[in-house]
Design an enzyme around this catalytic site. Structure first.
Site, PDB file in Angstrom:
ATOM      1  N   GLY A 236       0.823  -1.206   0.000  1.00  0.00           N
ATOM      2  CA  GLY A 236       0.000   0.000   0.000  1.00  0.00           C
ATOM      3  C   GLY A 236       0.849   1.245   0.000  1.00  0.00           C
ATOM      4  O   GLY A 236       2.066   1.195   0.220  1.00  0.00           O
ATOM      5  N   GLY A 239       1.567   5.581   4.647  1.00  0.00           N
ATOM      6  CA  GLY A 239       0.583   6.187   5.529  1.00  0.00           C
ATOM      7  C   GLY A 239      -0.781   5.534   5.536  1.00  0.00           C
ATOM      8  O   GLY A 239      -1.708   6.051   6.156  1.00  0.00           O
ATOM      9  N   THR A 240      -0.934   4.390   4.852  1.00  0.00           N
ATOM     10  CA  THR A 240      -2.248   3.752   4.795  1.00  0.00           C
ATOM     11  C   THR A 240      -2.515   2.834   5.982  1.00  0.00           C
ATOM     12  O   THR A 240      -3.639   2.353   6.134  1.00  0.00           O
ATOM     13  CB  THR A 240      -2.390   2.950   3.494  1.00  0.00           C
ATOM     14  OG1 THR A 240      -1.250   2.091   3.351  1.00  0.00           O
ATOM     15  CG2 THR A 240      -2.472   3.875   2.295  1.00  0.00           C
ATOM     16  N   GLY A 241      -1.533   2.556   6.810  1.00  0.00           N
ATOM     17  CA  GLY A 241      -1.762   1.789   8.031  1.00  0.00           C
ATOM     18  C   GLY A 241      -1.264   0.368   7.996  1.00  0.00           C
ATOM     19  O   GLY A 241      -1.811  -0.488   8.696  1.00  0.00           O
ATOM     20  N   GLU A 459      -3.974  33.352 -10.810  1.00  0.00           N
ATOM     21  CA  GLU A 459      -4.941  32.514 -10.092  1.00  0.00           C
ATOM     22  C   GLU A 459      -6.369  32.803 -10.547  1.00  0.00           C
ATOM     23  O   GLU A 459      -7.225  31.902 -10.522  1.00  0.00           O
ATOM     24  CB  GLU A 459      -4.811  32.730  -8.584  1.00  0.00           C
ATOM     25  CG  GLU A 459      -3.425  32.454  -8.014  1.00  0.00           C
ATOM     26  CD  GLU A 459      -2.926  31.062  -8.349  1.00  0.00           C
ATOM     27  OE1 GLU A 459      -3.753  30.147  -8.510  1.00  0.00           O
ATOM     28  OE2 GLU A 459      -1.700  30.880  -8.476  1.00  0.00           O
ATOM     29  N   HIS A 462      -7.039  30.560 -13.551  1.00  0.00           N
ATOM     30  CA  HIS A 462      -7.319  29.182 -13.142  1.00  0.00           C
ATOM     31  C   HIS A 462      -8.733  29.051 -12.585  1.00  0.00           C
ATOM     32  O   HIS A 462      -9.484  28.131 -12.943  1.00  0.00           O
ATOM     33  CB  HIS A 462      -6.316  28.748 -12.057  1.00  0.00           C
ATOM     34  CG  HIS A 462      -4.950  28.433 -12.578  1.00  0.00           C
ATOM     35  ND1 HIS A 462      -4.738  27.654 -13.686  1.00  0.00           N
ATOM     36  CD2 HIS A 462      -3.710  28.772 -12.111  1.00  0.00           C
ATOM     37  CE1 HIS A 462      -3.437  27.525 -13.894  1.00  0.00           C
ATOM     38  NE2 HIS A 462      -2.788  28.212 -12.946  1.00  0.00           N
TER      39      HIS A 462
END
Length: 682
Positions: A236, A239-241, A459, A462
């Site tokens: 994975g 940080g997904t565990g 900006e 955008h």
């Protein structure tokens, strides 16, 4: 295996594998102080005795004899002490000495060394005239003096040994235990985490929970001929565990659980890694059935034969030993390997085959329901104000991993504490979400007026295109306040979890990406390096459309390299799989797609020129605007509900002329859209 049988081995294993620093040896310090006190007391006692006995010279002794000053009685006779083994003799006795206070004569002990070979006749004559017959006393203290001389040294060495005993033991362990495994046995009672503490990865949790059930009741599965899996590989994104899931397995399983990192196997000495693998499995066989967790297994399990150069590869020998131990000629069941990695593409194929890693569990990014469950788990430790709905925050954080969601709540708690609040409100949670994804606002950054104006036009282009185009993600907010590495940002959040990219979405995203440069050029008659990030994103997206997704006139043909991560030694000499003419066609298609998106964005901005100008002026005035404000400008030409400004803004400067040539900032105001949408097969 009962808990009573597990606990002693667990405690011993923790003591052996503990990497704690040695504590201060208080016992050695106390013994050291006692030794110094005894040695000092011995010298002090010896000095006091010498001070009480006066040393008088031979002429003074003869004078005292002739004057009758010696005190000779049965209680205190004059003794001639003869030391055996030494050619030394001396008189011991008392003589009369006037007291300095009263003037009366008092007896005082004395000691006079003599040499009978030089003045023996004179002594005999003086003593016979005084009528004194000395008592001859032989004395042998050679051994005692030697002991007294060497005793302080021996005692000092003993103290040093006790003081440095722990250091000596640790030095011996470090010198002889290179090949010992560094696997640590986890205690079930310390920092216990269960499956209740893991949320957002229900499918992965079900697969590993089946493993725990197998260990608790193997007969339930063996009745139908099933066998216990030898290995589970958890794959994975960071940080997904994955590690948290392994800790939950340790908390749920009623079997010994060993933990080790992939980098703990490889050392500077040849053969140490393979030796540690053997020792780790020997420990596991003694505690079977047991679980072993190898974190970041790609450090030791990389593909063999793809290294640069020749020679002995210590990492490959470690991998070979790991392959043999997992499923070799002499393999015993009962040791289950759980490994975690975020680079499955670099692992050796022999490691991934059934029989070694029977299952590959994908720990994916959580969906909206999973994010809500993760937020609920981490919110137990944070004081949340009333009225805060975590489901709203979960919908506003698509693509966030479990670690990022935990960081959002932590940052929100820190923000609330900094403001002096008693609980975390929704405002702090949204601010923390933006900070985690796009960086912290840098209001103290000094920007020139020209840079502010250029950033505002950029900006505005955008934001206007993001609202006008149909197949784009909803606009979140637009700001010209520097945030993270950007001078300005146009932020949008997808409505839900996205797992694929449509062609219309890609073309609209390209047009939005082009809007910053076009608006800058339209209203300032100049361009800056602020569009470098936009150009990089647009080129990458257009090349994927042509080479990977088949969204061009070249058709359903893949021209990709085969993977994002490559082996340098394998791919550096691999020939390209298409001709030079095809490469020119690819470049032509990429340029055509980008040019069409650029022209489409330019036409739309020309039609909405007044709206872009109004939005840029509003950004210069308010600095940050929400999506509702942008829509009000498009619908009504101005902002109907202006945001609250805490500090009065500076007066609006006039637009710069064509002759103004001020150097641009080295920091690029890129278009931080949170990354391109994930390109996964539908």
């Amino acid at each position: 295996m009962s808990d009573e049988n597990q606990k002693p081995s667990n405690d011993n294993r923790q003591k052996q594998g503990g990497g704690q620093d040695p504590q201060l040896n208080w016992r050695g310090l106390v013994l050291f102080a006692i030794a110094f006190a005894l040695i000092g007391g011995a010298f002090l006692f010896r000095g006091n005795n010498l001070a009480q006995i006066q040393q008088i010279q031979y002429p003074r002794f003869i004078q005292l004899v002739k004057q009758g000053k010696l005190v000779v009685s049965p209680e205190s006779p004059l003794q001639l002490v003869v030391e055996e083994g030494r050619n030394t003799q001396y008189f011991e006795g008392k003589f009369k000495l006037p007291s300095p206070t009263t003037g009366e004569e008092v007896p005082v002990s004395f000691n006079t060394p003599i040499f009978t070979q030089f003045n023996g006749s004179e002594i005999e004559q003086a003593l016979s005239e005084a009528g004194i017959t000395p008592a001859i006393t032989p004395k042998s203290d050679l051994l005692a003096s030697a002991i007294v001389s060497f005793l302080p040294i021996v005692f000092f060495l003993v103290i040093l040994y006790f003081f440095f005993r722990s250091q000596i033991k640790m030095a011996g362990k470090g010198a002889l235990n290179f090949g010992k495994s560094k696997a640590r046995m986890l205690s079930k009672d310390k920092n216990r985490i269960t499956f209740k503490d893991v949320a957002g990865v229900e499918e992965a949790k079900d697969e590993v929970q089946e493993l725990v059930e197998f260990l608790k009741d193997p007969k339930k599965f063996q009745k139908l001929g099933g066998r216990i899996p030898k290995g589970i590989l958890m794959v994975g994104s960071p940080g997904t565990g994955k590690t948290l899931l392994a800790r939950a397995i340790a908390g749920e399983a009623d079997v010994p659980f060993f933990s080790i990192s992939g980098s703990d196997f490889v050392e500077m000495f040849v053969g140490v890694g393979a030796s540690r693998v053997r020792d780790m499995f020997e420990q596991g066989k003694k505690s079977a059935p047991c679980l072993m967790f190898i974190d970041e297994i790609d450090a030791v399990g990389r593909h063999r034969g793809h290294g640069m150069g020749g020679g002995h590869d210590e990492r490959e020998q470690t991998l070979n030993q790991l392959l043999v131990e997992m499923d070799g000629f002499d393999t015993q069941e009962g040791v289950i390997i759980i490994a975690a990695t975020n680079r499955p593409d670099v692992l050796d194929p022999a490691l991934l085959r059934p029989g070694r890693f029977d299952r590959q569990v994908t720990v994916a990014l959580p969906d909206v329901k999973g994010r809500e469950e993760i937020l609920k788990v981490h919110a137990k430790k944070v004081k949340i104000a009333e009225g805060v709905t975590l489901a709203v925050l979960a919908r506003g954080t698509p693509g966030y991993s479990g670690a990022e969601l935990a960081n959002v709540l932590n940052e929100a708690a820190l923000l609330a504490a900094r403001k002096g609040l008693k609980a975390v409100t929704m405002r702090e949670l949204e601010e923390a979400r933006d900070k985690v994804r796009w960086g912290k606002e840098r209001r103290s950054m000094a920007m020139s007026e020209r840079e502010k104006i250029s950033t505002a036009w950029h900006e505005a282009g955008h934001a206007i295109l993001n609202v006008l185009l149909e197949h784009t993600s909803p606009l979140h907010k637009v700001t010209i306040i520097p945030r993270g590495p950007y001078l300005g940002a146009t932020m949008y959040l997808p409505e839900g979890d996205k797992y694929s990219t449509q062609q219309k979405e890609a073309l609209d995203l390209l047009a939005v990406t082009m809007g910053g440069r076009i608006a800058e050029e339209m209203f300032t008659n100049d361009i800056s390096n602020g569009a470098s990030g936009d150009i990089r994103q647009a080129t990458s997206l257009a090349r994927k459309m042509v080479c990977e997704w088949g969204m061009s006139s070249l058709g359903m043909i893949s021209f990709a390299d085969g993977g994002e991560h490559v082996f340098l030694a394998r791919d550096i000499s691999r020939p390209r799989e298409y001709s030079e003419h095809t490469a020119q066609q690819i470049d032509t298609e990429v340029k055509r797609i980008i040019d069409e998106a650029y022209e489409r964005a330019r036409v739309l901005l020309e039609e909405r020129r007044k709206a872009v100008e109004a939005l840029a002026k509003a950004l210069l005035e308010y600095e940050t605007l929400d999506a509702s404000h942008v829509k009000e400008i498009l619908d009504h030409g101005n902002i109907q509900n202006p945001p609250i400004v805490e500090v009065a803004p500076p007066p609006l400067p006039p637009p710069p002329s064509d002759s103004a040539h001020e150097p641009q900032s080295p920091i690029k105001p890129e278009f931080p859209s949170g990354g391109l949408p994930a390109a996964a097969p539908a």
